[in-house]
Design an enzyme around this catalytic site. Structure first.
Site, PDB file in Angstrom:
ATOM      1  N   ALA A 155      -4.283  -4.759  -1.713  1.00 55.84           N
ATOM      2  CA  ALA A 155      -5.736  -4.739  -1.780  1.00 55.84           C
ATOM      3  C   ALA A 155      -6.185  -5.445  -3.053  1.00 55.84           C
ATOM      4  O   ALA A 155      -5.413  -5.624  -3.994  1.00 55.84           O
ATOM      5  CB  ALA A 155      -6.253  -3.304  -1.765  1.00 55.84           C
ATOM      6  N   GLY A 169      -1.757  -2.310   0.811  1.00 58.03           N
ATOM      7  CA  GLY A 169      -2.586  -2.465   2.002  1.00 58.03           C
ATOM      8  C   GLY A 169      -2.077  -3.525   2.953  1.00 58.03           C
ATOM      9  O   GLY A 169      -2.340  -3.471   4.155  1.00 58.03           O
ATOM     10  N   GLU A 228       0.492  -1.803   5.000  1.00 59.57           N
ATOM     11  CA  GLU A 228      -0.231  -0.892   5.891  1.00 59.57           C
ATOM     12  C   GLU A 228      -0.865  -1.655   7.056  1.00 59.57           C
ATOM     13  O   GLU A 228      -0.924  -1.156   8.185  1.00 59.57           O
ATOM     14  CB  GLU A 228      -1.278  -0.119   5.106  1.00 59.57           C
ATOM     15  CG  GLU A 228      -0.654   0.898   4.155  1.00 59.57           C
ATOM     16  CD  GLU A 228      -1.674   1.623   3.312  1.00 59.57           C
ATOM     17  OE1 GLU A 228      -1.865   2.833   3.530  1.00 59.57           O
ATOM     18  OE2 GLU A 228      -2.296   0.981   2.444  1.00 59.57           O
ATOM     19  N   GLU A 230       1.683   1.949  -4.497  1.00 57.40           N
ATOM     20  CA  GLU A 230       0.476   2.621  -4.971  1.00 57.40           C
ATOM     21  C   GLU A 230       0.707   3.645  -6.068  1.00 57.40           C
ATOM     22  O   GLU A 230      -0.170   3.862  -6.918  1.00 57.40           O
ATOM     23  CB  GLU A 230      -0.246   3.288  -3.786  1.00 57.40           C
ATOM     24  CG  GLU A 230      -1.014   2.335  -2.890  1.00 57.40           C
ATOM     25  CD  GLU A 230      -0.156   1.711  -1.803  1.00 57.40           C
ATOM     26  OE1 GLU A 230      -0.708   1.046  -0.903  1.00 57.40           O
ATOM     27  OE2 GLU A 230       1.093   1.871  -1.846  1.00 57.40           O
TER      28      GLU A 230
END
Length: 257
Positions: free
Chosen positions: A66, A112, A115, A135
């Protein structure tokens, strides 16, 4: 819709959606997520599209995470909203899609980005790819479904090791874990992905849709798990570790937890 951060094109009945922020390693920012929602929704509604390829521009990154600068100053409520909106508008949309979506992992798939690949139905990675959920190094947990989908794919032990350490794994390890379906050389990536989609497209559309729904149903009721992840992700934004982790990342130093 004209996209700033995506390139969308058709190869016959296969829709290619390319995240086109190569200079940012295709990082997911708010604009990119909004465009992904629109592009995936449109592809699912198009009768001429039988399958979707999701990938990143260039040969270095699928999606390297992200865009951390966008949420560095978020509080707990904003963090929760970030996870909820992203999951609802993009990641769950892909997961529940009744047309096959394949992640063509052409490089780094981190945070992300991994993911996003996890939400797809099938994953094909190049041999040089690196995958991970880092993360915890930011004082966070995965917030776009990673704690749930990774566990479903690789099991509790593997998921805990990957998430708690935040370490990257190789494409070969990802294949062994069951995280990716195939590993190929860079030049063979799209040939492999399209060959899978072509075989699927030769089958009954209604049966393919039904099979996807039935297989997703085999996961049982996962609503509580996703809600727990969203809530805990949001809570992380109120911790001193989050402030230190993000500051360290932006300042290009190691965090002091």
């Amino acid at each position: 819709m004209a996209y700033q951060n995506l390139v969308v094109n058709n190869q016959g009945y296969i829709r290619h959606i390319v995240i086109n922020r190569e200079e940012k390693l295709n990082a997911l920012n708010k604009q990119t997520l909004a465009e992904l929602h629109d592009a995936v929704t449109e592809a699912l509604a198009a009768d001429t599209v039988r399958g979707i390829v999701l990938t990143g521009a260039g040969e270095k990154a699928f999606v390297a995470g992200a865009d951390i600068s966008e949420f560095a100053n978020f509080d707990a409520a904003q963090g929760r909203a970030l996870a909820y909106e992203g999951q609802t508008n993009v990641f769950d949309l892909i997961h529940a899609a009744e047309k096959p979506i394949i992640a063509a992992i052409n490089g780094y798939a981190l945070g992300g980005g991994l993911e996003l690949a996890l939400a797809c139905h099938i994953r094909v990675a190049v041999a040089s790819a690196k995958l991970g959920l880092p993360e915890t190094s930011l004082g966070l947990i995965p917030g776009y479904g990673g704690t749930q989908r990774l566990t479903h794919l690789v099991g509790r032990g593997r998921a805990l090791e990957m998430i708690l350490t935040g370490d990257m794994i190789s494409a070969t390890d990802a294949l062994e874990y069951g995280l990716v379906n195939h590993v190929v050389e860079q030049a063979e990536l799209f040939t492999k992905v399209e060959s899978i989609l072509q075989r699927i497209a030769s089958r009954s559309r209604s049966a393919v849709s039904a099979a996807i729904k039935a297989i997703n149903a085999s996961l049982g009721s996962v609503k509580l798990g996703f809600e727990t992840e969203i809530n805990l992700f949001g809570q992380c934004f109120g911790s001193p570790d989050f402030k230190e982790g993000v500051s360290a990342f932006l300042e290009k130093r190691k965090p002091n937890f």
